[in-house]
Design a protein around this motif. Structure first.
Motif, PDB file in Angstrom:
ATOM      1  N   MET A 160     -22.895  85.938  29.613  1.00 20.59           N
ATOM      2  CA  MET A 160     -21.321  84.821  29.636  1.00 20.59           C
ATOM      3  C   MET A 160     -21.048  83.820  30.768  1.00 20.59           C
ATOM      4  O   MET A 160     -21.332  82.692  29.689  1.00 20.59           O
ATOM      5  CB  MET A 160     -19.955  85.556  29.546  1.00 20.59           C
ATOM      6  N   ILE A 161     -21.401  83.413  31.270  1.00 16.85           N
ATOM      7  CA  ILE A 161     -21.412  82.746  32.554  1.00 16.85           C
ATOM      8  C   ILE A 161     -23.099  81.916  31.946  1.00 16.85           C
ATOM      9  O   ILE A 161     -22.292  80.825  32.078  1.00 16.85           O
ATOM     10  CB  ILE A 161     -22.435  83.393  33.666  1.00 16.85           C
ATOM     11  N   ALA A 162     -24.041  81.722  31.532  1.00 19.54           N
ATOM     12  CA  ALA A 162     -24.635  81.070  30.930  1.00 19.54           C
ATOM     13  C   ALA A 162     -24.305  80.241  29.359  1.00 19.54           C
ATOM     14  O   ALA A 162     -24.968  78.914  29.566  1.00 19.54           O
ATOM     15  CB  ALA A 162     -26.263  81.814  30.070  1.00 19.54           C
ATOM     16  N   GLN A 163     -23.325  80.792  28.747  1.00 26.62           N
ATOM     17  CA  GLN A 163     -22.836  80.042  27.815  1.00 26.62           C
ATOM     18  C   GLN A 163     -21.963  79.538  28.381  1.00 26.62           C
ATOM     19  O   GLN A 163     -21.508  78.292  27.547  1.00 26.62           O
ATOM     20  CB  GLN A 163     -21.961  81.223  26.774  1.00 26.62           C
ATOM     21  N   LEU A 164     -20.462  79.795  29.439  1.00 29.42           N
ATOM     22  CA  LEU A 164     -20.099  78.740  29.575  1.00 29.42           C
ATOM     23  C   LEU A 164     -20.309  76.839  30.737  1.00 29.42           C
ATOM     24  O   LEU A 164     -20.051  76.785  30.542  1.00 29.42           O
ATOM     25  CB  LEU A 164     -18.650  79.638  30.424  1.00 29.42           C
ATOM     26  N   MET A 165     -21.676  77.066  31.099  1.00 32.23           N
ATOM     27  CA  MET A 165     -22.649  76.378  31.831  1.00 32.23           C
ATOM     28  C   MET A 165     -23.554  75.915  31.191  1.00 32.23           C
ATOM     29  O   MET A 165     -23.512  75.078  31.868  1.00 32.23           O
ATOM     30  CB  MET A 165     -23.178  77.136  33.038  1.00 32.23           C
ATOM     31  N   ASN A 166     -22.868  75.600  29.917  1.00 31.77           N
ATOM     32  CA  ASN A 166     -24.127  75.339  28.658  1.00 31.77           C
ATOM     33  C   ASN A 166     -25.823  75.304  29.146  1.00 31.77           C
ATOM     34  O   ASN A 166     -26.570  74.731  29.490  1.00 31.77           O
ATOM     35  CB  ASN A 166     -23.946  73.922  27.826  1.00 31.77           C
ATOM     36  N   LYS A 167     -26.171  76.653  29.644  1.00 32.26           N
ATOM     37  CA  LYS A 167     -27.464  77.295  30.717  1.00 32.26           C
ATOM     38  C   LYS A 167     -28.160  77.450  29.372  1.00 32.26           C
ATOM     39  O   LYS A 167     -27.786  78.572  28.163  1.00 32.26           O
ATOM     40  CB  LYS A 167     -27.603  77.494  31.891  1.00 32.26           C
ATOM     41  N   ASP A 168     -29.254  77.264  29.521  1.00 32.46           N
ATOM     42  CA  ASP A 168     -30.169  77.981  28.407  1.00 32.46           C
ATOM     43  C   ASP A 168     -29.786  79.717  28.557  1.00 32.46           C
ATOM     44  O   ASP A 168     -30.518  80.574  29.853  1.00 32.46           O
ATOM     45  CB  ASP A 168     -31.958  77.835  28.722  1.00 32.46           C
ATOM     46  N   ALA A 169     -30.108  80.535  28.060  1.00 28.69           N
ATOM     47  CA  ALA A 169     -29.224  82.217  28.192  1.00 28.69           C
ATOM     48  C   ALA A 169     -31.168  82.539  28.153  1.00 28.69           C
ATOM     49  O   ALA A 169     -31.228  83.332  28.506  1.00 28.69           O
ATOM     50  CB  ALA A 169     -28.674  82.878  27.183  1.00 28.69           C
ATOM     51  N   LEU A 188     -21.777  83.879  41.445  1.00 31.91           N
ATOM     52  CA  LEU A 188     -22.363  82.911  42.010  1.00 31.91           C
ATOM     53  C   LEU A 188     -23.970  82.686  42.217  1.00 31.91           C
ATOM     54  O   LEU A 188     -24.854  81.545  41.945  1.00 31.91           O
ATOM     55  CB  LEU A 188     -21.796  82.883  43.092  1.00 31.91           C
ATOM     56  N   TRP A 189     -24.106  84.185  42.317  1.00 31.41           N
ATOM     57  CA  TRP A 189     -26.076  84.245  42.277  1.00 31.41           C
ATOM     58  C   TRP A 189     -26.819  83.865  40.374  1.00 31.41           C
ATOM     59  O   TRP A 189     -27.867  83.040  40.717  1.00 31.41           O
ATOM     60  CB  TRP A 189     -26.602  85.551  42.519  1.00 31.41           C
ATOM     61  N   VAL A 190     -25.696  84.871  39.486  1.00 33.93           N
ATOM     62  CA  VAL A 190     -26.573  83.555  38.455  1.00 33.93           C
ATOM     63  C   VAL A 190     -26.435  82.104  38.279  1.00 33.93           C
ATOM     64  O   VAL A 190     -27.233  81.649  38.064  1.00 33.93           O
ATOM     65  CB  VAL A 190     -25.656  84.679  37.541  1.00 33.93           C
ATOM     66  N   LYS A 191     -25.051  82.232  39.361  1.00 34.18           N
ATOM     67  CA  LYS A 191     -24.820  80.264  38.133  1.00 34.18           C
ATOM     68  C   LYS A 191     -25.931  79.478  39.181  1.00 34.18           C
ATOM     69  O   LYS A 191     -26.845  78.788  38.203  1.00 34.18           O
ATOM     70  CB  LYS A 191     -23.796  80.329  39.393  1.00 34.18           C
ATOM     71  N   GLU A 192     -26.420  80.110  40.531  1.00 32.98           N
ATOM     72  CA  GLU A 192     -27.993  79.179  41.053  1.00 32.98           C
ATOM     73  C   GLU A 192     -28.943  79.730  40.251  1.00 32.98           C
ATOM     74  O   GLU A 192     -29.387  78.745  40.453  1.00 32.98           O
ATOM     75  CB  GLU A 192     -27.260  80.053  42.605  1.00 32.98           C
ATOM     76  N   GLY A 207     -32.918  76.585  37.622  1.00 28.39           N
ATOM     77  CA  GLY A 207     -34.093  76.236  36.269  1.00 28.39           C
ATOM     78  C   GLY A 207     -34.832  77.584  36.665  1.00 28.39           C
ATOM     79  O   GLY A 207     -36.230  78.246  35.853  1.00 28.39           O
ATOM     80  N   GLU A 208     -34.386  78.802  37.498  1.00 24.28           N
ATOM     81  CA  GLU A 208     -34.726  80.038  37.283  1.00 24.28           C
ATOM     82  C   GLU A 208     -35.123  81.151  36.704  1.00 24.28           C
ATOM     83  O   GLU A 208     -33.762  81.326  36.078  1.00 24.28           O
ATOM     84  CB  GLU A 208     -34.822  80.511  38.832  1.00 24.28           C
ATOM     85  N   ALA A 209     -35.639  81.684  36.220  1.00 24.75           N
ATOM     86  CA  ALA A 209     -36.077  82.666  35.063  1.00 24.75           C
ATOM     87  C   ALA A 209     -35.621  84.035  36.391  1.00 24.75           C
ATOM     88  O   ALA A 209     -35.457  83.882  37.508  1.00 24.75           O
ATOM     89  CB  ALA A 209     -37.003  83.338  34.193  1.00 24.75           C
TER      90      ALA A 209
END
Length: 298
Positions: free
Chosen positions: A240-249, A180-184, A189-191
């Motif tokens: 993996m979380i970024a990929q599933l969320m379609n976010k910029d890894a 959840l921390w990574v998701k948030e 949009g935070e690095a």
């Protein structure tokens, strides 16, 4: 059958109690600090006790009053840095409370299930099975190992359930777990910087709760490793979380543990071999990707 669950307000506690309620076979007593965060009243067979388990006499008296058939002791001070910063609180919570509950359980002859951690190991030769020799590298691991020893030497019928890097859907009043921390952070949009020199077998909280129920249903005795099967670094998990969320890894930067210079040392490679739980309990965890999808509602 009466069950006493400690740490009821936490991530595991809330999911575990829900599953126990759904089983429909138990009268459940739950303890936590402060008001109940559980969505259950006495009509669901759940009675909540606001109890400071570090008060030895109160903790022991609670067990004797309830006289449960089973205790699932999930309450703990589980943040390694917090344990390093306040060693007294760490030992009172993780050792003193365990000793008090065991003392009460000895009088009521209660089956005792103790939740422990991969941090009882030093991370030099992971992943570990139940026969591996513990060698903790921080106060948290040391306190949990001593709790294990108290349970093992209690003369009770007991089981120790060790687990690793638990993640799941956020519960009322609970802190964010790693997923959840990574998701948030990604949504904001935070690095972020994530360690890539530690390895774990992440555990979906629903699987952990199911594993504990399998232990109690079989009245199993001994140590059981309950976790996911897939070994990865937190950085790989974040990708993996970024990929599933379609976010910029590229927002996720791999670093070493030394980058953060935390007060509590972490074991490098833990993770569990769960063959014993699979064979003896019928435990089958979901795949890591599936667990993350469920948490992210994908």
């Amino acid at each position: 059958m009466k069950i006493l669950v400690t740490g009821a307000n936490g991530l595991l506690g809330q999911h575990l109690i829900r599953q126990l309620v759904e089983e429909g076979k138990f009268t459940i007593h739950a303890t936590g600090k402060g008001a109940s965060r559980l969505p259950y009243g006495s009509g669901n067979g759940v009675t909540y006790h606001n109890t400071d388990l570090t008060d030895f006499k109160k903790a022991q008296a609670l067990v004797e009053k309830i006289s449960p058939h089973i205790i699932i002791h999930a309450a703990a001070l589980s943040q390694p840095n917090d344990c390093a910063a306040d060693k007294t609180a760490c030992w009172k919570t993780n050792v003193g409370a365990t000793r008090a509950l065991v003392k009460g359980a000895q009088k009521t002859k209660t089956y005792f299930i103790y939740l422990s951690t991969d941090f009882v190991f030093d991370g030099e030769e992971g992943p570990y099975d139940e026969h591996a020799s513990p060698n903790p590298v921080n106060d948290y691991g040391e306190s949990k190992l001593l709790g294990e020893e108290i349970v093992e030497m209690s003369g009770l019928h007991w089981a120790i359930v060790r687990t690793v890097l638990v993640y799941g859907e956020k519960v009322p009043g609970g802190r964010a777990n790693f997923v959840l921390w990574v998701k948030e952070k990604l949504e904001a949009g935070e690095a972020i910087k994530v360690v890539n020199d530690q390895q774990r077998t992440p555990t979906y909280v629903e699987d952990l709760a199911k594993g504990i129920i399998l232990v109690l249903m079989k009245h199993a005795k001994g140590v059981y490793h309950i976790s996911g099967k897939e070994l990865c670094t937190p950085y790989q998990l974040a990708l993996m979380i970024a990929q599933l969320m379609n976010k910029d890894a590229s927002m996720i930067q791999p670093v070493t543990a030394e980058t953060f210079q935390e007060p509590a040392r972490r074991p490098l490679k833990t993770g569990f071999i769960i063959t014993k739980a699979v064979k003896e309990l019928g435990y089958v965890p979901v795949k890591l990707e599936e667990g993350i999808r469920r948490v992210l509602h994908l």
